[in-house]
Write an enzyme that holds these catalytic residues in place. Structure first.
Site, short mmCIF file in Angstrom:
data_model
loop_
_atom_site.label_atom_id
_atom_site.label_comp_id
_atom_site.label_asym_id
_atom_site.label_seq_id
_atom_site.Cartn_x
_atom_site.Cartn_y
_atom_site.Cartn_z
N TYR A 142 0.85 -1.19 0.00
CA TYR A 142 0.00 0.00 0.00
C TYR A 142 0.88 1.23 0.00
O TYR A 142 1.81 1.36 0.80
CB TYR A 142 -0.92 0.02 1.22
CG TYR A 142 -1.82 1.23 1.26
CD1 TYR A 142 -2.85 1.37 0.34
CD2 TYR A 142 -1.63 2.23 2.20
CE1 TYR A 142 -3.68 2.49 0.35
CE2 TYR A 142 -2.46 3.35 2.23
CZ TYR A 142 -3.48 3.47 1.30
OH TYR A 142 -4.29 4.58 1.32
N ASP A 234 9.18 2.29 0.56
CA ASP A 234 8.10 3.01 1.25
C ASP A 234 8.21 2.67 2.73
O ASP A 234 7.83 1.59 3.17
CB ASP A 234 6.75 2.58 0.68
CG ASP A 234 5.58 3.29 1.33
OD1 ASP A 234 5.75 3.82 2.45
OD2 ASP A 234 4.49 3.30 0.73
N LYS A 263 4.06 9.48 9.05
CA LYS A 263 3.74 9.04 10.41
C LYS A 263 4.75 9.55 11.44
O LYS A 263 4.72 10.71 11.82
CB LYS A 263 3.58 7.52 10.43
CG LYS A 263 2.44 7.05 9.50
CD LYS A 263 2.13 5.60 9.64
CE LYS A 263 1.09 5.13 8.63
NZ LYS A 263 -0.25 5.64 8.84
#
Length: 445
Positions: A142, A234, A263
């Site tokens: 994702y 990622d 994050k």
């Protein structure tokens, strides 16, 4: 537990918010509980119910809901001075310098506003610097809500995974199974001169947590170098959570050309970043010709929070604490599964964890990876542990969401709402929290 206030709030939300939520993963059944406030490793909902929180904002909250005093002071200082200016600030430079000192792949950074924006920009940069269009991604990986990676299918042909994306976007994306080195090599043999980059999470972290088999990440590094493509990691989820300040790339010893962050790097505030070799990142405008810009990029409050977040981790025992508790939790769940559900699989590393409701596996759990699947070939469960996103999808995902999640919530434990999203231990969690959680697992399973 009573949920009258949450039910009433959800009823109001359905009238003014799409689906009653602002992110689809928050839409639990029959309705979500609404959080009123956080308290250390806990959240308290609108009805006063208290939960041990392992969602942790889906990853950013390394310290739980009470950030260390230096973080709070920095946020208050920069917010009081004026929230933003449309001009550079010193804290952007300080934060970038810190990240560049610690993350192996990073010589230069561009801060943006989300993990999605980071991966969008990284893909654009890869295409521009290589002069190629195709991107290889992992099935089950994702990379945010972006057109280039919201695809489904296999190497022979991808299609959009959601309405609203023209099929022409998917024509430039090649999905391959995670952990399948042969599939990657075959794709490069067929399309290598057209592939701009491989974009991969070093650990599949939005698909139940899937650890790479030994040598797989190095295969990605080798094949991209051979064909003149870029390797993009990622690390929006794994960054500064797996592998400490060196991130997952440091833990696995594989250095990509570019890395995307989000994050934790923002200390709990909206953030994203693209880091990597200076010769690549400096191609972003205004230094180069690859357009990238954003009103809120490098927001001083976010930069201050992120910088103090990482500094505190560097100066204290943060990773020792969260990783020890993560190992204790995964080992404890594994012991419970031995008696109650030997076919299930414990996954995760460092401060990440999940239990995958796999359907098959040997009853004998001797010599298993006790604190989370490491894809060890000598393990008796090696052939049964999920190695791709498809393997996780074949698990009892409905039972996890519709039964187990509800049972854990009723016992005061807040987990991510489906089988696929990662769960996290924070610096605010205690041994007592872990023991209480394990008791809840015993009852809920």
């Amino acid at each position: 537990m009573r949920h009258d206030e949450s039910r009433a709030l959800y009823d109001r939300a359905l009238s003014v918010l799409a689906g009653g939520v602002n992110s689809s993963v928050r839409a639990t059944q029959p309705y979500p509980f609404f959080v009123e406030r956080g308290d250390g490793a806990h959240v308290i909902d609108a009805d006063g119910n208290r939960y041990i929180d392992y969602v942790m904002g889906y990853g950013p909250l390394l310290y739980g809901h009470d950030a260390p005093e230096p973080v709070q002071a920095a946020v208050q200082k920069h917010a009081a001075a004026g929230p933003m200016y449309g001009a550079p600030t010193e804290i952007e430079v300080e934060h970038a310098e810190f990240v560049a000192r610690h993350v192996p792949s990073v010589e230069m950074l561009r801060f943006v506003n989300s993990g999605t924006e980071a991966t969008v920009s990284a893909v654009r940069l890869a295409r521009a610097t290589t002069g190629r269009d195709k991107i290889v991604v992992m099935q089950g990986g994702y990379h945010g809500a972006q057109e280039s990676t919201l695809v489904e299918g296999g190497p022979e042909g991808a299609s959009p995974s959601t309405p609203g994306i023209p099929s022409s976007f998917a024509e430039h994306t090649i999905p391959v199974p995670f952990n399948d080195a042969e599939a990657v090599r075959e794709v490069f043999e067929a399309h290598g001169q057209d592939i701009a980059a491989v974009l991969a999470e070093p650990i599949l972290a939005n698909m139940g947590i899937v650890h790479p088999v030994d040598g797989y990440l190095q295969t990605l590094r080798d094949v991209t170098e051979e064909y003149g493509s870029l390797l993009i990691f990622d690390e929006v989820i794994t960054g500064f959570r797996v592998g400490g300040l060196q991130c997952a790339q440091g833990k696995f010893g594989v250095t990509p050309d570019l890395t995307t962050f989000g994050k934790i790097i923002g200390g709990g505030f909206p953030v994203g970043a693209i880091g990597g070799k200076a010769e690549l990142v400096e191609q972003f405008t205004p230094g180069g010709n690859v357009f990238q810009s954003g009103t809120f990029s490098g927001h001083p409050v976010t930069m201050a929070a992120g910088h103090e977040y990482l500094k505190y981790a560097a100066e204290n025992d943060v990773y020792d604490h969260v990783n020890r508790l993560g190992e204790k939790l995964r080992s404890g769940i594994s012991d419970i599964l031995e008696d109650q559900a030997p076919e299930y699989t414990v996954v995760g590393t460092d401060s990440m964890f999940k239990t995958i409701f796999t359907r098959h596996g040997p009853a004998d759990r001797d010599d298993l990876c006790e604190s989370g699947c490491e894809q060890r070939e000598s393990c008796a469960r090696f052939d049964y542990c999920p190695k791709t996103g498809a393997d996780v999808s074949k698990a009892e995902t409905d039972r996890w969401e519709r039964v187990f999640w509800q049972e854990m919530k009723d016992r005061g434990v807040f987990l991510t709402a489906n089988q696929f999203e990662s769960q996290f231990v924070s610096y605010a969690h205690t041994d007592e929290d872990i023991e209480e959680t394990l008791e809840a697992y015993k009852e809920a399973l």
